[in-house]
Motif scaffolding. Structure first.
Motif, PDB file in Angstrom:
ATOM      1  N   LYS A  20      32.470  40.856  29.300  1.00  0.00           N
ATOM      2  CA  LYS A  20      32.090  39.995  30.426  1.00  0.00           C
ATOM      3  C   LYS A  20      33.304  39.633  31.268  1.00  0.00           C
ATOM      4  O   LYS A  20      33.249  39.633  32.506  1.00  0.00           O
ATOM      5  CB  LYS A  20      31.409  38.725  29.911  1.00  0.00           C
ATOM      6  CG  LYS A  20      30.010  38.940  29.379  1.00  0.00           C
ATOM      7  CD  LYS A  20      29.456  37.644  28.789  1.00  0.00           C
ATOM      8  CE  LYS A  20      28.101  37.863  28.142  1.00  0.00           C
ATOM      9  NZ  LYS A  20      27.586  36.633  27.478  1.00  0.00           N
ATOM     10  N   ASP A  23      34.205  42.604  33.311  1.00  0.00           N
ATOM     11  CA  ASP A  23      33.314  42.769  34.466  1.00  0.00           C
ATOM     12  C   ASP A  23      33.607  41.754  35.565  1.00  0.00           C
ATOM     13  O   ASP A  23      33.512  42.073  36.759  1.00  0.00           O
ATOM     14  CB  ASP A  23      31.851  42.620  34.023  1.00  0.00           C
ATOM     15  CG  ASP A  23      31.384  43.763  33.136  1.00  0.00           C
ATOM     16  OD1 ASP A  23      32.033  44.827  33.146  1.00  0.00           O
ATOM     17  OD2 ASP A  23      30.372  43.581  32.425  1.00  0.00           O
ATOM     18  N   GLU A  24      33.992  40.538  35.183  1.00  0.00           N
ATOM     19  CA  GLU A  24      34.144  39.460  36.166  1.00  0.00           C
ATOM     20  C   GLU A  24      35.465  39.496  36.905  1.00  0.00           C
ATOM     21  O   GLU A  24      35.522  39.116  38.087  1.00  0.00           O
ATOM     22  CB  GLU A  24      33.949  38.104  35.484  1.00  0.00           C
ATOM     23  CG  GLU A  24      32.508  37.867  35.055  1.00  0.00           C
ATOM     24  CD  GLU A  24      32.296  36.508  34.419  1.00  0.00           C
ATOM     25  OE1 GLU A  24      32.976  35.547  34.826  1.00  0.00           O
ATOM     26  OE2 GLU A  24      31.440  36.401  33.512  1.00  0.00           O
ATOM     27  N   ILE A  25      36.546  39.925  36.243  1.00  0.00           N
ATOM     28  CA  ILE A  25      37.833  39.906  36.955  1.00  0.00           C
ATOM     29  C   ILE A  25      38.475  41.286  37.071  1.00  0.00           C
ATOM     30  O   ILE A  25      39.529  41.423  37.684  1.00  0.00           O
ATOM     31  CB  ILE A  25      38.833  38.931  36.298  1.00  0.00           C
ATOM     32  CG1 ILE A  25      39.285  39.437  34.926  1.00  0.00           C
ATOM     33  CG2 ILE A  25      38.248  37.534  36.196  1.00  0.00           C
ATOM     34  CD1 ILE A  25      40.453  38.640  34.359  1.00  0.00           C
ATOM     35  N   ILE A 146      37.993  31.787  32.264  1.00  0.00           N
ATOM     36  CA  ILE A 146      38.428  32.583  33.412  1.00  0.00           C
ATOM     37  C   ILE A 146      39.014  31.641  34.453  1.00  0.00           C
ATOM     38  O   ILE A 146      38.422  30.603  34.767  1.00  0.00           O
ATOM     39  CB  ILE A 146      37.261  33.392  34.016  1.00  0.00           C
ATOM     40  CG1 ILE A 146      36.842  34.514  33.057  1.00  0.00           C
ATOM     41  CG2 ILE A 146      37.646  33.961  35.382  1.00  0.00           C
ATOM     42  CD1 ILE A 146      35.628  35.279  33.527  1.00  0.00           C
TER      43      ILE A 146
END
Length: 337
Positions: A20, A23-25, A146
């Motif tokens: 995850k 995918d996000e950063i 994050i």
């Protein structure tokens, strides 16, 4: 920030949190700090995170070898991947300590990541080590963070990363200790085997074999399900030699962790060994077979199959092992009472 409890049914795991964050950063730098690493962990990580990870990501791995828990083959696999570097916490001391006893236990489970272009950073902290159980199967808990701005990174991420960066600087390269570590691990195992009680009048309850490296017979993106066994291993399954002009020795029915009964072939191989085909690991509760010990318990002509991490196998079966043999590559096999 988000917390999680590792639960396969819900799809939450240490590894899924790392994915995850990926995918996000879109991180291109990875710093993993783990108390120990196993072959099952390495293989499961690579299968699920994708081989492109090694191409697009610079990765560093700060690992422990306390008490001989880390598998040297897994550490060498990590070090051999592109853009990857492995160091060992207090490695020179621990490798020369009896039983690999540390002067200070190295016990973290942390993945720290960064997108070096945007400055975004992510971190997954928890109780799961770099093993199949720690990344996916066992009940674990953790949290991921994050940060997209420098103030948040300074507040939430840097207190952790700065500490591990200092430990990284003081750690030794894997190549400095891995040969001695591997040799001493083998010597310890041989010494333990020599002390095992002889079988005497007792009958064996079942048998086992170390899987080691599992061939990628299903392609690079799927876990393998075939291993080589020593010539004569067929006797444990009650099988004789293959018929003339055939390599098929016979069929074996397995009962798996998922409750299914599956029939697979057992064959002679052209390298003088025997080839055992196992149930599909990901579909039958095993995840991967790499680095695990396969335990077979006969049951009315069938065989209940378990796949156990090396350390867990030693704890559960170590006092019950008899008639231990060793293959040319170092893998062990035998019976248990």
């Amino acid at each position: 920030m988000r917390g999680f409890v590792q639960d396969k049914a819900e799809g939450n795991s240490t590894l899924s949190e790392i994915k995850k964050v990926q995918d996000e950063i879109s991180f291109d730098a990875f710093f993993g700090c783990y108390a120990y690493v196993t072959q099952s962990g390495f293989r499961f990580f690579e299968l699920n995170i994708g081989k492109s990870f090694w191409q697009r990501t610079t990765s560093r791995w700060l690992l422990g070898i306390d008490y001989g828990r880390s598998d040297p083959r897994a550490m060498k696999e990590l070090a051999g991947r592109k853009n990857s570097e492995v160091r060992i916490f207090d490695g020179h001391f621990v490798v020369n300590s009896p039983g690999f006893k540390p002067r200070r236990d190295f016990h973290p489970k942390a993945a720290m990541t960064e997108n070096t272009a945007t400055g975004a950073q992510g971190m997954v902290l928890g109780s799961g080590n770099f093993s199949y159980n720690g990344l996916w199967r066992s009940v674990e808990a953790g949290a991921s963070i994050i940060t997209l701005t420098k103030p948040d990174t300074t507040k939430y991420i840097k207190p952790v990363t700065s500490g591990f960066e200092a430990l990284w600087d003081a750690a030794c390269p894997l190549k400095d200790v891995v040969s001695d570590y591997e040799k001493k691990l083998s010597e310890l195992a041989s010494a333990k085997d020599a002390e095992r009680s002889p079988i005497g009048d007792r009958s064996a309850h079942g048998f086992w074999i170390e899987a080691g490296y599992v061939t990628k017979n299903r392609g690079p993106q799927k876990p393998g399900n075939q291993i080589f066994a020593p010539n004569g291993f067929r006797k444990y399954f009650g099988l004789g030699r293959a018929k003339a002009s055939s390599t098929l020795i016979g069929e074996i029915t397995f009962e798996t962790a998922a409750g299914s009964k599956i029939k697979k072939n057992y064959r002679e191989n052209d390298n003088g060994m025997e080839k055992l085909t196992l149930p599909m690991p990901e579909a039958n509760g095993f995840g991967v077979y790499d680095g695990k010990v396969l335990v077979f318990e006969p049951s009315n002509g069938e065989f209940v199959l378990s796949a156990i991490e090396r350390e867990e196998f030693e704890r559960c079966y170590g006092h019950r092992l008899v008639n231990i043999g060793k293959m040319g590559g170092g893998r062990r096999y035998g019976e248990y009472v």
